[in-house]
Design a protein around this motif. Structure first.
Motif, PDB file in Angstrom:
ATOM      1  N   THR A 172     -12.359  23.216 -18.490  1.00 24.42           N
ATOM      2  CA  THR A 172     -12.072  23.456 -17.083  1.00 24.42           C
ATOM      3  C   THR A 172     -13.209  24.281 -16.491  1.00 24.42           C
ATOM      4  N   ARG A 225      -9.250  24.576  -9.216  1.00 20.69           N
ATOM      5  CA  ARG A 225     -10.237  23.491  -9.353  1.00 20.69           C
ATOM      6  C   ARG A 225      -9.633  22.434 -10.269  1.00 20.69           C
ATOM      7  N   ASP A 256     -10.439  19.535 -11.634  1.00 24.71           N
ATOM      8  CA  ASP A 256     -11.142  18.708 -12.618  1.00 24.71           C
ATOM      9  C   ASP A 256     -10.970  19.274 -14.025  1.00 24.71           C
ATOM     10  N   VAL A 288     -16.307  14.287 -13.338  1.00 21.24           N
ATOM     11  CA  VAL A 288     -15.698  15.596 -13.068  1.00 21.24           C
ATOM     12  C   VAL A 288     -16.717  16.682 -13.358  1.00 21.24           C
ATOM     13  N   ARG A 289     -16.431  17.910 -12.932  1.00 22.84           N
ATOM     14  CA  ARG A 289     -17.410  18.985 -13.016  1.00 22.84           C
ATOM     15  C   ARG A 289     -17.498  19.678 -14.380  1.00 22.84           C
ATOM     16  N   GLU A 331     -12.001  12.222 -19.178  1.00 17.73           N
ATOM     17  CA  GLU A 331     -12.254  12.902 -17.912  1.00 17.73           C
ATOM     18  C   GLU A 331     -11.037  12.697 -17.022  1.00 17.73           C
ATOM     19  N   ARG A 340      -8.241  14.420 -13.677  1.00 21.69           N
ATOM     20  CA  ARG A 340      -8.061  15.277 -12.498  1.00 21.69           C
ATOM     21  C   ARG A 340      -6.576  15.566 -12.331  1.00 21.69           C
ATOM     22  N   THR A 383      -1.897  14.956 -14.999  1.00 26.85           N
ATOM     23  CA  THR A 383      -3.278  14.572 -14.727  1.00 26.85           C
ATOM     24  C   THR A 383      -3.427  13.058 -14.710  1.00 26.85           C
TER      25      THR A 383
END
Length: 210
Positions: free
Chosen positions: A26, A65, A67, A121-122, A134, A136, A153
């Motif tokens: 994360t 956040r 992601d 994603v970040r 990956e 969110r 998610t």
């Protein structure tokens, strides 16, 4: 083997009756990646639902956040997972963890794992993990006592080592993939295959590769 039908009533402190271990990536407030092990997850379709402690850095990050990367280690990577277990990304360390955990911002290095960029994603992926999802967050809720959060998610992209993919397909090979299982706070791998459901799409391919 015969089995008795007599049972006793017990009151386990925990109910981790056997789930795969995941390492959750994360994003921290400063843009760095926090990495944390967890073992309460289930998947349905392209959704993965996670159960997390409410006061951890992972939950804090996901509230702000959405992601994340759900990295799935193999059974032989349990020592790296255990190196992460007593570490926290929260500073100061939450009061109830102060006797057992220490603050560590560099989780990848502390665990001996390598980071690599994600694509959609970040947070960074764990390069060493054979499967990386990956994802969110689409919804987060607290449990009735506010001790945990339930995180729904949506998986956006799946990365897999070629060795665990059935050749010529989009399927993970159950014969090749060896997830790490956390069972009542002990680490296990998979035993020999006992059979497969009639819905399996990989049984014939896996048998052919044996």
């Amino acid at each position: 083997m015969s089995r008795t039908h007599d049972h006793v009533t017990i009151h386990p402190k925990i109910l981790y009756f056997g789930t795969p271990v995941a390492l959750l990536s994360t994003e921290n407030e400063d843009g760095t990646t926090n990495l944390a092990p967890m073992s309460s997850a289930w998947a349905l379709g392209q959704a993965v639902v996670l159960g997390l402690g409410a006061d951890g850095q992972t939950a804090r990050n996901l509230w702000e956040r959405p992601d994340l990367v759900i990295n799935l280690p193999s059974a032989d990577q349990w020592p790296a997972v255990e190196r992460l277990a007593p570490l926290t990304g929260r500073d100061p360390v939450p009061e109830h963890k102060r006797d057992t955990h220490r603050f560590e911002p560099g989780k990848f290095a502390a665990a001996g794992l390598r980071a690599e960029p994600a694509e959609l994603v970040r947070p960074q992926r764990v390069a060493d993990c054979p499967l990386q999802l990956e994802a969110r967050v689409v919804r987060m809720t607290s449990d009735s006592h506010a001790d945990y959060v339930i995180v729904e998610t949506e998986v956006l992209r799946v990365h897999a080592e070629p060795a665990i993919v059935v050749p010529g397909t989009q399927h993970v090979s159950p014969a090749a993939w060896r997830p790490l299982i956390y069972n009542f706070r002990h680490y296990f791998g998979l035993g020999p295959e006992l059979g497969h459901t009639f819905r399996s799409e990989t049984a014939a391919a896996d048998m052919a590769s044996v």
